[in-house]
Structures are given as C-alpha cells and as structure tokens.
Design a protein around this motif. Structure first.
Motif, PDB file in Angstrom:
ATOM      1  N   GLY A  91       0.790  -1.227   0.000  1.00 48.69           N
ATOM      2  CA  GLY A  91       0.000   0.000   0.000  1.00 48.69           C
ATOM      3  C   GLY A  91       0.817   1.270   0.000  1.00 48.69           C
ATOM      4  O   GLY A  91       0.344   2.320   0.460  1.00 48.69           O
ATOM      5  N   TRP A  92       2.048   1.195  -0.537  1.00 49.67           N
ATOM      6  CA  TRP A  92       2.945   2.358  -0.473  1.00 49.67           C
ATOM      7  C   TRP A  92       2.362   3.587  -1.168  1.00 49.67           C
ATOM      8  O   TRP A  92       2.632   4.721  -0.765  1.00 49.67           O
ATOM      9  N   LEU A  93       1.552   3.362  -2.189  1.00 47.48           N
ATOM     10  CA  LEU A  93       0.977   4.506  -2.909  1.00 47.48           C
ATOM     11  C   LEU A  93       0.044   5.314  -2.003  1.00 47.48           C
ATOM     12  O   LEU A  93      -0.014   6.546  -2.097  1.00 47.48           O
ATOM     13  N   LEU A  94      -0.661   4.640  -1.110  1.00 48.39           N
ATOM     14  CA  LEU A  94      -1.538   5.340  -0.166  1.00 48.39           C
ATOM     15  C   LEU A  94      -0.721   6.156   0.822  1.00 48.39           C
ATOM     16  O   LEU A  94      -1.057   7.314   1.105  1.00 48.39           O
ATOM     17  N   TRP A  95       0.362   5.574   1.339  1.00 50.39           N
ATOM     18  CA  TRP A  95       1.174   6.310   2.319  1.00 50.39           C
ATOM     19  C   TRP A  95       1.862   7.520   1.673  1.00 50.39           C
ATOM     20  O   TRP A  95       1.947   8.586   2.285  1.00 50.39           O
ATOM     21  N   VAL A  96       2.308   7.355   0.447  1.00 50.12           N
ATOM     22  CA  VAL A  96       2.924   8.485  -0.257  1.00 50.12           C
ATOM     23  C   VAL A  96       1.894   9.583  -0.507  1.00 50.12           C
ATOM     24  O   VAL A  96       2.190  10.776  -0.371  1.00 50.12           O
ATOM     25  N   THR A  97       0.675   9.187  -0.847  1.00 50.15           N
ATOM     26  CA  THR A  97      -0.389  10.170  -1.079  1.00 50.15           C
ATOM     27  C   THR A  97      -0.713  10.933   0.201  1.00 50.15           C
ATOM     28  O   THR A  97      -0.910  12.152   0.178  1.00 50.15           O
ATOM     29  N   ILE A  98      -0.755  10.237   1.326  1.00 46.60           N
ATOM     30  CA  ILE A  98      -1.051  10.895   2.602  1.00 46.60           C
ATOM     31  C   ILE A  98       0.066  11.870   2.978  1.00 46.60           C
ATOM     32  O   ILE A  98      -0.191  12.992   3.426  1.00 46.60           O
ATOM     33  N   VAL A  99       1.327  11.445   2.772  1.00 47.63           N
ATOM     34  CA  VAL A  99       2.448  12.340   3.084  1.00 47.63           C
ATOM     35  C   VAL A  99       2.424  13.568   2.190  1.00 47.63           C
ATOM     36  O   VAL A  99       2.617  14.710   2.655  1.00 47.63           O
ATOM     37  N   TYR A 100       2.176  13.363   0.903  1.00 47.17           N
ATOM     38  CA  TYR A 100       2.109  14.498  -0.024  1.00 47.17           C
ATOM     39  C   TYR A 100       0.981  15.449   0.360  1.00 47.17           C
ATOM     40  O   TYR A 100       1.154  16.673   0.347  1.00 47.17           O
ATOM     41  N   SER A 101      -0.178  14.907   0.711  1.00 46.21           N
ATOM     42  CA  SER A 101      -1.303  15.749   1.118  1.00 46.21           C
ATOM     43  C   SER A 101      -0.989  16.501   2.398  1.00 46.21           C
ATOM     44  O   SER A 101      -1.394  17.667   2.558  1.00 46.21           O
ATOM     45  N   GLY A 102      -0.269  15.846   3.319  1.00 45.46           N
ATOM     46  CA  GLY A 102       0.115  16.532   4.556  1.00 45.46           C
ATOM     47  C   GLY A 102       1.039  17.707   4.294  1.00 45.46           C
ATOM     48  O   GLY A 102       0.889  18.780   4.884  1.00 45.46           O
ATOM     49  N   VAL A 103       2.021  17.504   3.394  1.00 42.13           N
ATOM     50  CA  VAL A 103       2.929  18.603   3.044  1.00 42.13           C
ATOM     51  C   VAL A 103       2.158  19.748   2.396  1.00 42.13           C
ATOM     52  O   VAL A 103       2.382  20.930   2.717  1.00 42.13           O
ATOM     53  N   ALA A 104       1.250  19.415   1.497  1.00 46.24           N
ATOM     54  CA  ALA A 104       0.448  20.456   0.836  1.00 46.24           C
ATOM     55  C   ALA A 104      -0.429  21.190   1.841  1.00 46.24           C
ATOM     56  O   ALA A 104      -0.554  22.425   1.792  1.00 46.24           O
ATOM     57  N   MET A 105      -1.033  20.458   2.760  1.00 47.53           N
ATOM     58  CA  MET A 105      -1.916  21.069   3.756  1.00 47.53           C
ATOM     59  C   MET A 105      -1.148  22.012   4.671  1.00 47.53           C
ATOM     60  O   MET A 105      -1.600  23.126   4.959  1.00 47.53           O
ATOM     61  N   ILE A 106       0.038  21.580   5.127  1.00 52.14           N
ATOM     62  CA  ILE A 106       0.839  22.431   6.012  1.00 52.14           C
ATOM     63  C   ILE A 106       1.300  23.685   5.276  1.00 52.14           C
ATOM     64  O   ILE A 106       1.290  24.796   5.824  1.00 52.14           O
ATOM     65  N   THR A 107       1.689  23.535   4.015  1.00 60.00           N
ATOM     66  CA  THR A 107       2.142  24.684   3.231  1.00 60.00           C
ATOM     67  C   THR A 107       1.022  25.691   3.024  1.00 60.00           C
ATOM     68  O   THR A 107       1.211  26.906   3.211  1.00 60.00           O
ATOM     69  N   VAL A 108      -0.151  25.199   2.638  1.00 56.65           N
ATOM     70  CA  VAL A 108      -1.289  26.102   2.405  1.00 56.65           C
ATOM     71  C   VAL A 108      -1.699  26.789   3.704  1.00 56.65           C
ATOM     72  O   VAL A 108      -1.999  27.990   3.724  1.00 56.65           O
ATOM     73  N   HIS A 109      -1.705  26.025   4.799  1.00 55.40           N
ATOM     74  CA  HIS A 109      -2.063  26.620   6.089  1.00 55.40           C
ATOM     75  C   HIS A 109      -1.066  27.698   6.494  1.00 55.40           C
ATOM     76  O   HIS A 109      -1.463  28.753   7.012  1.00 55.40           O
ATOM     77  N   THR A 110       0.217  27.456   6.265  1.00 56.09           N
ATOM     78  CA  THR A 110       1.237  28.447   6.624  1.00 56.09           C
ATOM     79  C   THR A 110       1.054  29.735   5.829  1.00 56.09           C
ATOM     80  O   THR A 110       1.197  30.840   6.370  1.00 56.09           O
ATOM     81  N   VAL A 111       0.706  29.597   4.559  1.00 55.06           N
ATOM     82  CA  VAL A 111       0.544  30.775   3.711  1.00 55.06           C
ATOM     83  C   VAL A 111      -0.729  31.545   4.060  1.00 55.06           C
ATOM     84  O   VAL A 111      -0.738  32.783   4.078  1.00 55.06           O
ATOM     85  N   ALA A 112      -1.814  30.815   4.374  1.00 58.01           N
ATOM     86  CA  ALA A 112      -3.122  31.461   4.525  1.00 58.01           C
ATOM     87  C   ALA A 112      -3.573  31.641   5.967  1.00 58.01           C
ATOM     88  O   ALA A 112      -4.698  32.075   6.197  1.00 58.01           O
ATOM     89  N   ARG A 113      -2.712  31.355   6.942  1.00 60.22           N
ATOM     90  CA  ARG A 113      -3.171  31.404   8.324  1.00 60.22           C
ATOM     91  C   ARG A 113      -3.540  32.813   8.770  1.00 60.22           C
ATOM     92  O   ARG A 113      -4.330  32.989   9.706  1.00 60.22           O
ATOM     93  N   ARG A 114      -2.987  33.846   8.118  1.00 60.39           N
ATOM     94  CA  ARG A 114      -3.308  35.222   8.485  1.00 60.39           C
ATOM     95  C   ARG A 114      -4.717  35.626   8.065  1.00 60.39           C
ATOM     96  O   ARG A 114      -5.233  36.639   8.528  1.00 60.39           O
ATOM     97  N   LEU A 115      -5.343  34.858   7.187  1.00 53.47           N
ATOM     98  CA  LEU A 115      -6.676  35.230   6.703  1.00 53.47           C
ATOM     99  C   LEU A 115      -7.705  35.238   7.822  1.00 53.47           C
ATOM    100  O   LEU A 115      -8.642  36.043   7.791  1.00 53.47           O
ATOM    101  N   TRP A 116      -7.560  34.350   8.822  1.00 57.55           N
ATOM    102  CA  TRP A 116      -8.524  34.318   9.920  1.00 57.55           C
ATOM    103  C   TRP A 116      -8.473  35.626  10.703  1.00 57.55           C
ATOM    104  O   TRP A 116      -9.500  36.250  10.975  1.00 57.55           O
ATOM    105  N   GLY A 117      -7.261  36.048  11.080  1.00 55.50           N
ATOM    106  CA  GLY A 117      -7.136  37.296  11.811  1.00 55.50           C
ATOM    107  C   GLY A 117      -7.545  38.494  10.991  1.00 55.50           C
ATOM    108  O   GLY A 117      -8.187  39.433  11.500  1.00 55.50           O
ATOM    109  N   LEU A 118      -7.209  38.483   9.693  1.00 52.56           N
ATOM    110  CA  LEU A 118      -7.591  39.594   8.832  1.00 52.56           C
ATOM    111  C   LEU A 118      -9.098  39.664   8.646  1.00 52.56           C
ATOM    112  O   LEU A 118      -9.665  40.753   8.542  1.00 52.56           O
TER     113      LEU A 118
END
Length: 226
Positions: A92-119
């Motif tokens: 099932g390595w393809l599933l684990w790679v997909t989860i890791v990739y999604s986690g990296v994307a999620m953390i990156t997007v959150h880091t970029v857009a986290r100021r939107l809540w306060g704004l």
C-alpha cells in the motif's frame, strides 16, 4: 431553532445586569480590554457561527466517507515495487505516499493562509466601527450641525476608513498568495500520479487503465485530505 436560541441567549446576557452600559464604559477606559461591537456580534457572528458549523460538519462527514472509500482503492492499486525500484516493497505504499504528499500540501497552504482568519476578524471590526461612525452622524445630525462638528467627524470617518482600506489590501495580498499556492498544488496533483507510477508504466508492469484508475483514486484521496 439554533439561531433563535443563541440570539435570545446573547440578547438576554447583553441586557442583563447593565452589561451593555458597562461595556460602553469599559470601551473608553484606558487600558481596559473589552469586546468590540456587541451589536454586530449578536446580529452577524451568531449566524456565521451556525452556518459555518453546519458547513464544516457536513463537509467533514463527506470528506471522511470519501477518504474511507477511495483509500482502499489506492491501497489495492499500489504496484509491488515502490517507485518501480526492484527490491523495495511496502504494501500500500501509494496510499502512504499520497497521505504524506497531502500533509505537506496542507501544512504549506495553512502556513501561507493562516493570516486570513485574523484579517477577516479585523476587517469585520474595522467595517463595523466605520459603519457605526457614519450612523452616529446621521443619528446626531442636529447636534453636529449646531456644534459645527463636521471637521472632527470627518477626521474620525476618514481614520476608520483607513483601517478598512488597510485590512482590504492586506487580505488581498494574502489571498493572492493563497491562490497561487493552491493552484500550484492543484496542478501538481496531476503530475504526482505520473511521477509515482510512471516508472512502472514505462516498464510495462501496469497498464494504462491501472495508471488512470490509480490517478483518479489518488486525486480523490488528496481532495478529501486538503
């Protein structure tokens, strides 16, 4: 009805024990922290809280079901060798790679857009203050006209509008960065399928149908996590 119950509750709390009067006194007291615009909080924020909670709840259930359904497909469609490297095996390595990739994307997007809540909160506060000053001019128009208070109120209105304009521009800049990052990962989602499964397909270990099925399932899994 949740909207009615919450509105009745907050109106009663606002009017109970002269809370409305004490909030206004605290507003003009130096160094005393207090809530801003309680009228807007009752009228607008309660509705936003209820609609947002319902949207998040239904969205979570839908995404969870989507992940559970298609994660099994990705696991089953994983080729024998990891990235086509002979000897590298991981069920099932393809599933684990997909989860890791999604986690990296999620953390990156959150880091970029986290100021939107306060704004968003700052924009609501600044807009409410600006609207309140305009309404005060209309309400006390006679007193302002008799006292020749137009210059002072014009200064207040322009000062409040500067805050609204600043919040607008900062929100626009952060939203632009968020859109760029989201578009990047949206396009990269298609490329990752061929990057992960390309070696196996070129080696003839999987068919084109297998490649397309795995890519579709990976996309749905990634979509459920982001």
């Amino acid at each position: 009805h949740a909207l009615s119950r919450m509105t009745y509750n907050f109106v009663d709390r606002w009017l109970d024990g002269y809370a409305y009067y004490r909030l206004e006194l605290a507003r003009y007291s130096a160094g005393y922290a207090t809530s801003d615009n309680p009228d807007q909080r009752i009228q607008e924020d309660i509705e936003n809280f209820i609609t947002g909670s319902l949207s998040l709840s239904t969205g979570f259930v839908n995404q969870a079901l989507q992940f559970v359904i298609f994660a099994g497909n990705v696991y089953a469609l994983s080729p024998e060798f990891v990235f086509g490297i002979e000897g590298w095996r991981c069920p099932g390595w393809l599933l684990w790679v997909t989860i890791v990739y999604s986690g990296v994307a999620m953390i990156t997007v959150h880091t970029v857009a986290r100021r939107l809540w306060g704004l968003s909160a700052a924009t609501q506060c600044a807009s409410a203050t600006f609207r309140f000053e305009l309404a005060s001019i209309r309400r006390y128009s006679e007193q302002i006209a008799l006292g020749r208070g137009e210059p002072a109120h014009r200064q207040r209105v322009l000062r409040d509008f500067d805050q609204v304009r600043r919040c607008f521009w900062e929100t626009m800049v952060v939203s632009k960065h968020y859109s760029i990052v989201s578009a990047f990962f949206g396009q990269a989602e298609v490329v990752t399928t061929y990057a992960f499964l390309g070696p196996q397909y070129l080696a003839g270990e999987i068919s084109l149908g297998h490649l397309m099925s795995a890519g579709r399932a990976m996309g749905l899994v990634q979509g459920s996590l982001l």
